[in-house]
Design an enzyme around this catalytic site. Structure first.
Site, PDB file in Angstrom:
ATOM      1  N   GLU A  94       0.618  -1.321   0.220  1.00 62.00           N
ATOM      2  CA  GLU A  94       0.088   0.101  -0.136  1.00 62.00           C
ATOM      3  C   GLU A  94       0.800   1.358   0.164  1.00 62.00           C
ATOM      4  OE1 GLU A  94      -0.622  -2.633   2.175  1.00 62.00           O
ATOM      5  OE2 GLU A  94      -2.803  -3.177   1.814  1.00 62.00           O
ATOM      6  N   PHE A 129     -11.484  -7.451  13.391  1.00 62.85           N
ATOM      7  CA  PHE A 129     -10.565  -7.787  12.702  1.00 62.85           C
ATOM      8  C   PHE A 129     -10.059  -6.831  11.457  1.00 62.85           C
ATOM      9  CE2 PHE A 129      -9.007  -9.874   8.560  1.00 62.85           C
ATOM     10  CZ  PHE A 129      -7.587 -10.366   9.047  1.00 62.85           C
ATOM     11  N   GLN A 130      -8.781  -6.548  11.259  1.00 67.76           N
ATOM     12  CA  GLN A 130      -8.218  -5.175  10.306  1.00 67.76           C
ATOM     13  C   GLN A 130      -9.013  -4.047  10.635  1.00 67.76           C
ATOM     14  OE1 GLN A 130      -8.114  -6.743   6.373  1.00 67.76           O
ATOM     15  NE2 GLN A 130      -6.170  -7.597   6.813  1.00 67.76           N
ATOM     16  N   LYS A 184     -17.821  -0.877   5.759  1.00 69.62           N
ATOM     17  CA  LYS A 184     -18.115  -1.944   4.563  1.00 69.62           C
ATOM     18  C   LYS A 184     -19.585  -1.669   4.325  1.00 69.62           C
ATOM     19  CE  LYS A 184     -17.160  -6.603   2.945  1.00 69.62           C
ATOM     20  NZ  LYS A 184     -16.486  -7.806   3.271  1.00 69.62           N
ATOM     21  N   MET A 208      24.423   8.800   2.221  1.00 64.03           N
ATOM     22  CA  MET A 208      24.267  10.042   2.915  1.00 64.03           C
ATOM     23  C   MET A 208      24.438   9.936   4.306  1.00 64.03           C
ATOM     24  SD  MET A 208      24.220  13.375   2.280  1.00 64.03           S
ATOM     25  CE  MET A 208      22.865  13.947   0.824  1.00 64.03           C
TER      26      MET A 208
END
Lengths: 584, 186
Positions: A52, A114-115, A164, A482
């Site tokens: 993502e 969940f999630q 949802k 760097m």
């Protein structure tokens, strides 16, 4: 007339209404209804990434190279948290981006489902604004509002969190035109008295400088045109931040190169010594100013910015002008012309002569080598061999990024995509994919270091799936260059964890992904190898083995002033002392 | 190249030591902010203050326009003039914020705070508490044989003074609302 449809249909319809052609995303449980709608249409192209975070950077690349907002679709919980880095990146670099996240059903919010994650809470400080939509009837309006906020004023990321059950429920669709107007309407036109005052000072200036930034590019191609006209007509030398490269062409007669920590000698010296500074769409970032109490001590400062909170945040300015760069520059040119196109010609001629002296220092000179590829040389060859092509450059973050800004040239806006404010390693690879999707016929090169590149290397899968031609040009020094440079300068050359002991074989890695791998370690072979990369029809990983301990110069050490640069051949012993050592 | 060599001790200051061009005196300002009365709006305001390291001395919020879904947030904050300017600019650019006014500089204003103060005691202390409450025009809103709860309204300074007087007389609990404020006149 309102139309009834499901929340998921509303999402897709609203995106179409907004003219979206591409969505970068990754499916999951809480966004399946939207993915089901995406499956059943052909107008919006969905690009499936591998992580993502990459979806957000790809959307940034898409947005920065087109001027249109980038759109991201991810699921709840880990989908949303993985997108946080990209949103923060877009916030700091003012990139318009709309992130749509799935959420657990409204009746499960707060149950540690969940999630489930508190996406709104987590993303509140890293978005311009965010919305949790609990009612399907206001979903369309919220998405339209999200586009308005993301693209109006100072652009930035926004997030719409959609549970949802809201995606499944039926609701009214409101078109973009029917949506109620937002009270969020940032000021576009600059105050004419301030503009006139700025013009008066510009007319008198003996040593003027224009310091431009990403705001010019965000304002649109017209703003870049006006900036060019202003600089060329008044003879004012012009420098730019990392974000603003390309707004004024590198081949332009007044161009000084980039300024700041790794900016050119002439740009930084001119910033320090000028008597009139016109800051156009930049924000006096600490990479630019160095020590603030020694920043351009004798200049009259004008600051044009669309965001009032940028004014006087770091550097006190004499004349602030709040407005859109394009509109303000247009008015400024009008006023200047109507007052007779005056400049202090004698003063500017002397100033130009002084600048020529500074240019003669040739601050980007480096020790060349016949046996090992110097990273600067690799970029110079890339520049020569791609010049004149329809070329877009993305970068990762580190030494290679600064060298890209120093040694590559940009003639147009929207051609250079890099993580400036946040400095996100792993930005370049997915950003190059986003650029390539927006410009399938163009040459897109991601200038990378091997350490940054590994952070989002999974996106080679995306590249091969969509046959994205992006060229991953890795300057491989087997170091976090760097970090290593700072450890050398600040920490007694104790290279704590700044090298990689088991790097992959990048050629085999390319082949494993179904791409082409090229390795080059001899300067004599470099041109042929780069040409082979450019000629290949498909994604390429170019493993360019370069000098391992090269430092990036010039450098204004943290806590130093513009006229206290370390140059390539100067001694660096004791360069950063006292409090500067605590700075980043 | 000698001219380019870095001077010793050149790194005393940097962007991290923001020098305030307008003066270093810390001032207290009362900001009145009209916001959309939507879920999470207070978290946005508070998050801005904590995220950017600004001070909140007091904060009150309640819906003030039911039809328009608007709330008024009154924030008392301290900072140098430059920081106060930043706070106002940062608040003003937030999407759910309709207006920001600085009552301290925009003209005369009235500020009031309400406090409830529980004082427990017997005998002389109880009588003295009652007498002082009368002087301060505090109301008794609850009483037992050994305690009072006083309600007092006024400027924060007046409440501070009353609280200090109540401490030796048996102050056991204190609740303050924070400042509510409006500009004077039309």
């Amino acid at each position: 007339m309102t139309r009834q449809m499901t929340g998921a249909q509303i999402v897709v319809q609203a995106l179409k209404d907004q003219g979206v052609d591409t969505v970068f995303g990754y499916p999951g449980g809480a966004v399946l209804p939207i993915y089901d709608e995406i499956f059943q249409q052909n107008e919006i192209r969905h690009i499936i990434v591998r992580h993502e975070q990459a979806a957000t950077h790809a959307a940034e690349g898409y947005a920065r190279s087109t001027g249109k907002p980038g759109v991201v679709l991810v699921t709840s919980g880990p989908g949303a948290t993985n997108a946080v880095t990209g949103m923060t990146d877009a916030l700091l670099d003012s990139i318009p981006m709309i992130v749509l996240t799935g959420q657990v059903p409204t009746f499960m919010i707060g149950n540690d489902a969940f999630q489930e994650a508190d996406t709104i809470g987590i993303t509140r400080p890293c978005t311009k604004h965010n919305w949790l939509v609990k009612d399907t009837n206001i979903l369309a309006e919220t998405i339209h509002q999200a586009f308005h906020v993301a693209t109006t004023g100072r652009p930035g990321p926004v997030l719409v969190d959609i549970p949802k059950d809201v995606q499944f429920a039926m609701g009214d669709y409101t078109t973009k035109l029917k949506s109620k107007t937002s009270h969020y309407q940032p000021r576009i036109k600059g105050d004419i008295d301030s503009i006139t005052k700025a013009v008066e000072m510009l007319e008198k200036a003996k040593r003027p400088i224009i310091y431009s930034g990403g705001g010019v590019i965000n304002s649109g191609v017209g703003a870049s045109q006006l900036l060019r006209e202003l600089a060329d007509a008044t003879g004012a030398p012009i420098t730019s931040t990392l974000m603003g490269l390309g707004a004024y062409p590198a081949s332009g007669k007044n161009w000084l190169g980039m300024l700041g920590m790794h900016g050119t000698y002439e740009a930084n010296m001119a910033m320090h010594d000028c008597d009139f500074m016109l800051c156009v769409g930049a924000r006096f970032d600490d990479r630019i100013t160095g020590r603030t109490d020694a920043f351009s001590p004798n200049s009259y400062k004008v600051h044009i910015d669309i965001d009032p909170s940028s004014i006087n945040k770091i550097i006190h300015v004499d004349t602030p002008i709040i407005g859109d760069i394009g509109h303000v520059l247009e008015d400024m040119l009008k006023v200047w012309k109507s007052r007779g196109r005056k400049t202090n010609a004698a003063g500017i001629a002397k100033w130009q002569a002084k600048i020529s002296e500074w240019k003669a220092v040739d601050c980007l000179k480096y020790q060349s080598s016949d046996t090992i590829i110097k990273p600067q040389y690799a970029l110079q060859r890339l520049e020569v061999l791609t010049k004149g092509r329809d070329r877009y450059i993305t970068t990762e973050v580190g030494q290679h990024q600064m060298w890209a800004a120093q040694y590559l040239t940009f003639e147009d806006p929207h051609r250079f995509m890099t993580s400036g404010g946040l400095g996100t390693m792993g930005y370049g690879t997915p950003a190059s994919m986003g650029v390539q999707i927006a410009h399938p016929e163009s040459l897109v090169v991601n200038v990378a270091g091997e350490a940054s590149w590994l952070m989002n290397m999974q996106e080679m899968g995306t590249a091969t799936q969509y046959n994205l031609q992006t060229k991953q040009f890795i300057l491989n020094n087997e170091r976090l260059g760097m970090v290593r440079q700072w450890q050398e300068l600040l920490h007694g050359s104790r290279y704590s964890h700044s090298w990689s002991e088991s790097l992959p074989d990048f050629v085999k890695l390319a082949e494993a992904f179904g791409a082409k791998g090229i390795r080059c370690s001899d300067p004599a072979d470099l041109d042929d190898a780069i040409m082979e990369m450019l000629d290949h029809d498909g994604p390429v990983i170019f493993d360019c083995l370069v000098e391992k301990h090269e430092n990036c110069y010039p450098m204004i050490p943290s806590g130093a002033a513009h006229n206290e640069m370390i140059m390539g051949d100067a001694s660096t012993e004791g360069a950063i002392t006292g409090k500067g050592g605590a700075l980043v | 190249m000698n001219a380019l060599a870095l001077k010793k001790g050149a790194s005393k200051k940097s962007a991290y030591d923001l020098k305030n061009p307008l003066g270093d005196e810390v001032e207290t300002h009362t900001l009145s902010v009209i916001v959309d009365n939507e879920s999470g709006v207070l978290a946005r305001v508070i998050g801005l203050f904590s995220g950017r390291g600004y001070n909140i001395d007091s904060l009150t919020v309640a819906e003030t326009d039911h039809e328009g879904h608007l709330s008024r947030v009154t924030i008392v904050t301290t900072g140098t003039p430059a920081v106060i300017e930043q706070i106002k600019a940062q608040l003003d650019r937030m999407v759910p914020i309709h207006s920001v006014s600085d009552l301290t500089v925009d003209g005369p204003s009235v500020e009031r705070e309400l406090a409830m103060i529980k004082v427990s005691g017997k005998g002389d202390k109880r009588v003295e508490a009652m007498r002082l409450a009368d002087i301060f025009r505090a109301n008794v809103v609850d009483t037992t044989l050994t305690s009072f709860v006083f309600e007092i309204t006024g400027t924060p300074e007046k409440i501070d003074a009353f609280v200090e007087l109540m401490r030796p007389l048996g102050l056991t609990d204190l609740a303050r609302t924070g400042v509510a404020a409006l500009p004077r006149g039309l």
